[in-house]
Each structure stands twice: as structure tokens, then as C-alpha cells.
Design a protein around this motif. Sequence first.
Motif, PDB file in Angstrom:
ATOM      1  N   ARG A  47     124.023 -18.230  15.885  1.00 20.45           N
ATOM      2  CA  ARG A  47     125.207 -19.069  15.726  1.00 20.45           C
ATOM      3  C   ARG A  47     125.016 -20.357  16.518  1.00 20.45           C
ATOM      4  N   ARG A  94     130.227  -4.284  23.527  1.00 20.27           N
ATOM      5  CA  ARG A  94     129.726  -4.474  24.898  1.00 20.27           C
ATOM      6  C   ARG A  94     129.235  -3.170  25.497  1.00 20.27           C
ATOM      7  N   GLU A 111     135.645 -14.838  25.789  1.00 20.32           N
ATOM      8  CA  GLU A 111     136.114 -15.310  27.095  1.00 20.32           C
ATOM      9  C   GLU A 111     137.608 -15.636  27.098  1.00 20.32           C
ATOM     10  N   TRP A 142     128.151  -4.474  17.495  1.00 20.98           N
ATOM     11  CA  TRP A 142     127.059  -4.997  18.325  1.00 20.98           C
ATOM     12  C   TRP A 142     126.861  -6.496  18.082  1.00 20.98           C
ATOM     13  N   GLU A 143     126.747  -6.862  16.829  1.00 19.67           N
ATOM     14  CA  GLU A 143     126.384  -8.254  16.517  1.00 19.67           C
ATOM     15  C   GLU A 143     127.553  -9.214  16.743  1.00 19.67           C
ATOM     16  N   ASN A 200     126.168 -20.255  25.339  1.00 17.87           N
ATOM     17  CA  ASN A 200     127.297 -19.607  26.023  1.00 17.87           C
ATOM     18  C   ASN A 200     126.836 -18.457  26.899  1.00 17.87           C
ATOM     19  N   THR A 211     129.906  -9.034  18.854  1.00 18.04           N
ATOM     20  CA  THR A 211     130.093  -9.244  20.292  1.00 18.04           C
ATOM     21  C   THR A 211     129.129 -10.298  20.820  1.00 18.04           C
ATOM     22  N   ARG A 212     127.938 -10.364  20.231  1.00 18.73           N
ATOM     23  CA  ARG A 212     126.931 -11.324  20.710  1.00 18.73           C
ATOM     24  C   ARG A 212     126.988 -12.661  19.953  1.00 18.73           C
ATOM     25  N   ASN A 213     127.774 -12.700  18.895  1.00 22.50           N
ATOM     26  CA  ASN A 213     128.013 -13.978  18.215  1.00 22.50           C
ATOM     27  C   ASN A 213     129.267 -14.676  18.742  1.00 22.50           C
ATOM     28  N   LEU A 214     130.324 -13.910  18.958  1.00 23.50           N
ATOM     29  CA  LEU A 214     131.611 -14.502  19.340  1.00 23.50           C
ATOM     30  C   LEU A 214     131.747 -14.525  20.864  1.00 23.50           C
ATOM     31  N   THR A 215     130.791 -15.186  21.505  1.00 23.32           N
ATOM     32  CA  THR A 215     130.714 -15.166  22.962  1.00 23.32           C
ATOM     33  C   THR A 215     131.769 -16.064  23.590  1.00 23.32           C
ATOM     34  N   HIS A 216     132.024 -17.185  22.975  1.00 22.21           N
ATOM     35  CA  HIS A 216     133.054 -18.072  23.514  1.00 22.21           C
ATOM     36  C   HIS A 216     134.427 -17.425  23.348  1.00 22.21           C
ATOM     37  N   GLU A 217     134.649 -16.849  22.191  1.00 23.19           N
ATOM     38  CA  GLU A 217     135.927 -16.215  21.881  1.00 23.19           C
ATOM     39  C   GLU A 217     136.219 -15.085  22.860  1.00 23.19           C
ATOM     40  N   GLN A 251     123.159  -8.966  26.395  1.00 22.48           N
ATOM     41  CA  GLN A 251     124.193  -8.368  27.243  1.00 22.48           C
ATOM     42  C   GLN A 251     123.853  -6.911  27.556  1.00 22.48           C
ATOM     43  N   MET A 289     127.992  -0.656  23.958  1.00 27.13           N
ATOM     44  CA  MET A 289     127.000   0.011  23.124  1.00 27.13           C
ATOM     45  C   MET A 289     125.598  -0.197  23.702  1.00 27.13           C
ATOM     46  N   SER A 322     125.870 -19.699  20.545  1.00 24.73           N
ATOM     47  CA  SER A 322     126.140 -18.470  21.310  1.00 24.73           C
ATOM     48  C   SER A 322     125.117 -18.257  22.414  1.00 24.73           C
ATOM     49  N   PRO A 348     129.339 -17.404  11.797  1.00 21.22           N
ATOM     50  CA  PRO A 348     128.794 -16.049  11.690  1.00 21.22           C
ATOM     51  C   PRO A 348     129.662 -15.030  12.423  1.00 21.22           C
ATOM     52  N   SER A 350     121.695 -13.690  18.243  1.00 21.26           N
ATOM     53  CA  SER A 350     122.633 -14.554  17.528  1.00 21.26           C
ATOM     54  C   SER A 350     122.000 -15.924  17.312  1.00 21.26           C
TER      55      SER A 350
END
Lengths: 433, 433
Positions: free
Chosen positions: A199, B328, B311, B300-301, A113, B303-309, A230, B330, A110, B203, A197
Motif C-alpha cells: 500500500r 495482531r 492508530e 493478517w493482511e 508507517n 492489519t499490516r495494510n491499515l497501519t495508519h488507521e 509486526q 496471529m 504502510s 488495499p 504490504s
Amino acid sequence: MNSPTQDIDFNTLSLRRALDMIAAGDVSPVDLINAYYDRIDAREPEVGAWHYLLSREQYLQHYQQHEAFYKSSLLQGLPIGIKDIIDTAAMPTEMGSAIYQGRQPVDNASCVNLLTKAGAIVPGKTVTTEFAYFKPGKTCNPRDLSRTPGGSSSGSAAAVADFMIPVAVGSQTAASVIRPAAYCGVVGYVGSRGEYSLRGVQPLAQSLDSLGLFARQVEDIELLRSVLLQQPLAPAAKPDRPYRILVCKGSSVGDSDPAMDEALEQFSNRLQQQGAEMIEMHSCDLIRRLVEHHHKIMAWEATRNLTHEAEHPEQLSEALQQLFELGRGMARETYMDSLETVAKIGNWLWSNPDHQDVDAILAPAAPGVAPSGQTATGQPHMSRPWQVLGLPVVTLPGMTDEQGLPLGLQFIGRPREDDQLLTLARWAETTMS
Amino acid sequence: MNSPTQDIDFNTLSLRRALDMIAAGDVSPVDLINAYYDRIDAREPEVGAWHYLLSREQYLQHYQQHEAFYKSSLLQGLPIGIKDIIDTAAMPTEMGSAIYQGRQPVDNASCVNLLTKAGAIVPGKTVTTEFAYFKPGKTCNPRDLSRTPGGSSSGSAAAVADFMIPVAVGSQTAASVIRPAAYCGVVGYVGSRGEYSLRGVQPLAQSLDSLGLFARQVEDIELLRSVLLQQPLAPAAKPDRPYRILVCKGSSVGDSDPAMDEALEQFSNRLQQQGAEMIEMHSCDLIRRLVEHHHKIMAWEATRNLTHEAEHPEQLSEALQQLFELGRGMARETYMDSLETVAKIGNWLWSNPDHQDVDAILAPAAPGVAPSGQTATGQPHMSRPWQVLGLPVVTLPGMTDEQGLPLGLQFIGRPREDDQLLTLARWAETTMS
């Protein structure tokens, strides 16, 4: 006609200064990229910071293919090094071990990314010790090639210290960011546990692993932090009272060289002259006890994370085999005792009346200068106590021994007060130089 | 001549009972494997527990190729289901999303390594909701196919509940183990935060993610726990005094069906009859407040882990897009406020004089029985408070509504006291049936 910027050595600029110059039209990203690659071409054969590296042509081709994106991006296509235990979908991630030769992850971590989406380009993977533990890779200390760069984020520290790139990402489980930053003479930052993160960052010990960053100025850490979270770049305000800083002597944690003790005292005096209230830390034996508890927690957890690796003892270093042996033979009670003792000492640290309103702890980042030789990466004990407490840490360069070798000092912040710590470090940075 | 075991329905055996029978020569692993596959053949078209599944022939071929190893192993080549957000090097891991169609990880998660090294075979990947969040997969509740199995570990719960396999692995960030276990009527266990390696488990939120297990008997959870911790199987002793159990009513956490309230009261009375001291929990408004804080921390978390998703919004469910939007937008202060409030409530919970020497909390595992329909997986609020506190949890089946649908109750243990909680759950299990 000579432009006023022609004499600037682009490689020495902080990332933020470089971006400012791009914005002002004083330099182009391609000029900067070429300057970084000139340095890499000149120095990489000796320094060995890179485990995998795009050629200049590959980098520039990628930049030019996506030029419109990079020109409108925050980070303008400038390079950021990524430690080779952090997964990258575009290049292998081999974790400093023959076990993973040719391992090509299918996803980006992450953090990769987030940084590339903000316009950074990953030129390559920086050398890590074996699975971010002890066994060194090929990297030499750019300040003195006969010495270790420290580890485990050896290549990230060396590449930034040697001006090959402005910033890099690492990780810390024991001393893996702070020690190499101290030995190589750059700014190292370890985020509070849980802050970023992880990840795609290969875990070593879940109670200890933290993301880390390398730069040559604290302001760059703040910039990258805002990208990773972010959040808008909005540094914390300096308190409207003198900083209160607790000084933890190296000898109270473990072995400490006289040169380091002297550097700590000198720097402490300077901060006091700048108006800070410097308080000597007592009961440091409690901090010293954390060294051993950190080691036990790491052994227990690493053994249960590196399960595939443990099945290939013939391809493991002796140090890692010993860690697994300790972890396998450990009873869960021993591990739990360590976790509980650490929690108690953490409570003591912040509830002690002597420590009230303390903004940070100042301590040696390593026992001394980088040791000679490439068979080990130096002792980690100066970082273990703070890492096991999950605290944010910044090490600053600037102090040196008589030969001019870096003696890093670290500021340790309160839990999750990374912003306040970085503001303090930015203030202290001006005192250091 | 009839053997005394011929009438036993092999599929209903606990893993430990099955292993005992293998050891006694009363059944062969191949007989058991065939029984599981018979059940899968009969029921999978309707239940839909599997996202990826080896054929019977593939499974048996693998078993026979390594028969010597499996015959000498602890788990004898019996099957264990793995949730499809947990990486497997031998089969795809697609995380319930079209974004990852065909995604083939290069490594096994550590939990997969540990279980297979102990002699388990992974027959396939069980259905997960989209990235272990809300959007359901194809799985139906085996107790009533018109109802949701709960999520996110939908397939793991359904496959164990439907006797296709004896045990399965899942994960919980909100209610992803406890809710599906409750809805499908099986034992669900969530480990204390930090207890198990999450290497290779995708995660969602680092402050919330925990590994989970499904079984039909608590004793199987204890067995798998010993494998995952590489510790001898040594259940904790029952205290030599009556159990002290704090009862948290469903209505004090959020919406709770009358049938659930009644089940809680009934079961509480039964435990009291068995000698336990049942104490009503007061100040439950503090527990209720954790529901909202859990949600904020997750937003919060994640959003910062699933960064590729993030997009690929066009390939995401509306629910996940909303979570990212919340995350995002928050401010970090909001997230930190939630973390701090949670820590304070955690301190209150265990330092309150009324809660002294409490062994566990008893609470509803879900608001009621599994809701009808397959468009959602039910409400998670009954799990959020305990999950955000990082506590170990076991849900037990046995209570039902008038139609015979499962009403799960959960025991919540003290931090990292998983062994003590499992011993209590094993004791309570006999009271449940």
C-alpha cells in the motif's frame, strides 16, 4: 579518558550493533545521527543518493521534539532511507519523473508507517530510476563514481553502501533491489511476493512487484522484517543437517562475465568447505526461458498500471515508451501464456526429484561488476527468473573482481520461506568475509 | 410526430444499448445524462448511494467543455460511478471513515484513468462501508428501503440497481461486490485476482483484493473489461458442447435460507432444460473450510495494510478493531497455514476427476434476500471461498422470493478465464429472465 568505543567509525555499524551500543550507553542517537549527516555532507555532492533530504537541523529538531517517544522506541530515531516511488505524507514522492514534479502524497505507505511507528526517522527520499524502470537518476556508484549504482533502487543502495544511513527500503519488479545491492556491495533482500504490504508503493506490475530492503548485515534485514510483519524478532533455526544448495550458473541464464563465473565457483567451494552440499542445477534452459516471460508480463501489466504516465509520451524515456508499445500491442493470450508457463516452471523447480530438500539456489546477482557510465543501470536478466517466480532473495557482498569492485551473489529461497532464507544468508555471510 | 424511441425509459437501458441509440441518432448524451440526473434528484434523498456527487450543472458544463472529445469517444460522456475507496484526483476519496474526511488524492486510480480516457465521466463517489470492511454507510436498498443494500460497494450497487447510472466500479475482498449486487438485484462481476490494475484502489488484503463492476446486463461488463484491459471487445466463443456446471449448495458453505435453496434448484433445472449438464458438487466440506481461512488471511493482511488507521482506534468501528486484534495476535505460521491450505483446496477443485471440463460453479451469491435494517450489510460467507481462491465471479439477478426481493445466484469461473465466464453468464442471463 578514552572510552573503548571512541575509535569506532559509527557509520559502519550495523543498525542492530548501533542499537546495542545505544542501549549500553556507549553512544547517543544524536551522535549517530550527526555521524550519518557528516558522511552525507562529505559524500552526497559526488554520490547523489538523495532526491529529497531533510537538513541535519530539521532532522535533529524533529528528533528532539519527540525525544521521549524515540528514546522508548525500538529504532531510537535512527534514519531509514525510502525509495522515491514509496509515498510519504511529509515529503514529496516524484518517482524519478518530471511528470510528478512537486507531487505530494496525502498518505504514508504502510511500510513507512510501520517503520516510523517503530522509531525510525525518514531523512529523505532516495533516487529511483523513472517509475522504477530503466532511466537512471543522478546517483553514482560509491565504490567507483564512474560506474552505475544499478537501479531502480539506486539511491537506497548507494546511501547504505556509502555509510550515509544504516538501512533503506526499495522495491523490485525486475532486478531493482538485487542488482544495485550487488553493484554497490551491500546486502539486498527481496521479500516473497505477497509477503509485505505494498500500500502506497507505486505499482509497476502486480504479478512482479515486491518490497525490498538494504543493509550492511543480514541481521538488520531480520530486524526490519519483524517490524514490517509486526512479529517478534525470532530468526528461523538452522536445519540440523547440512544445507543443500542448488547452484545455477550465470551462463545458463544469460550473459555472464568470467569474473562472475569465477566468483560463483569460489564461493560455492567455500560453502562446501563449510559443510554445505552443493548441487549443480541442470535443465537451466527452463530458468533461462523465464527471462523473456518476465519481460512480457511486465510489459502487459505496466502498460495497464501506468495509464496516466502513458498519456505524456514527451516526458517519458524511450525505454519506457518501448515497454508501453510492447504492452499495448500484446494480445491477452500472450500474457496468459507467459503466466501459465511461469507457473509450470515454478512447479518443476520445486517438484523435481533432484531439487528435493533444497534450501536455496545460489546464482549470480548480476552479470558482473557495475558497468561504467551513468546512461544505464546494467542488465537485469540475472534477477528476472526468480522475480517472476515470486521468490525471496538475498544478495550478499564480499566477493570482488581484481580491481576490488563488488561481485554480488544471490541466494534464492523457497516460496514464502523468507525466514529460513535469512538464516541461511546469515550463516553464509560469515563465509563470505 | 412521435419517434419510436420516445416511450423508452432511458434509465433502464444497458450502457451498450444507450451507446447504440446515440450512434443511431435516437438519443443524445445530454438527454441520457439528464434522465440519470432526474432519477438521482428523485431518489437519492431516500437511497443515499452517493458520498460525493457533481451537480447536474457541473456534469453538463464539463461535458460541454469537452464535447468534441466525448462525441468521438467510446463511452460518449456517460456516467460511471466509482466506489469511494478508489482514488480520484478531481474529488475527495474518504473511504467511509471520519479519519479521512476531506482527503483529496493527488492521482487517479488507473481504472479511473482508463475509463475516463475512453469517454466515461465520473459523476461522483459511491458510498462504501468503512475501508471496504463491515461498518455500513448511509445507503438503503432501492428494492426495499428498510433493508441493507449489502456492502462494501453499497453505493455502486444501489445506484446501478436504481437506474441512476448504467454502470459502476467496486472492489471485493470478501463479498463486497457479489453480495450488494445480489441484494440490490443487478449484475455484479469480480475479476480474477491479478487481472486488473489496482493502482489507486486502497488495499485491504493483497491476497484477496479484486476489482469489480456493476451493470444491469452482462454485455456491459464485457465492454468495460475491454476498456480496462485495453483490448478489443471480443467475447469468448461458447463451447461447441453443452456447458458443464458444478452446483454448490448453499448449506454446504454455511447458513442458507430455504428460499435461496429453492431458487438455486429452480435455476439449476432451467439451465438443464437449456441443455447444460448440471453436476452436484461433493466434498463441499473442503469449500466450507475456505470460509475460515479467508477470514484469517484477511485479518493478517488488513492489519499490516491499515497501519495508519489502526492508530486511531477511537474512530474505528468495533468490527474493524476486532479484525485488527485478530491480525495482531496471529502468528505468521497461522497465516501461512491458511495460505497453504487454500492452495491445496484450489488444486483439488480443478484436478478432481469429477470436475473435469467444468465450465463454472453455480452457487448462492448470498444466504438469502437482503436482511432488514441498516446496522450491518449481511453475511459474507457465500463469497469467501471463491474470493480466497482468486476466481472470477458473476452474479445474475432475476430470481426472487415470494415478496419479489432479489435472490442472487453466482457463477464462479476457472482461474483467469474471465472471458469464458462472461460468455456463459450472457447465455445464462437469457434463461434467468
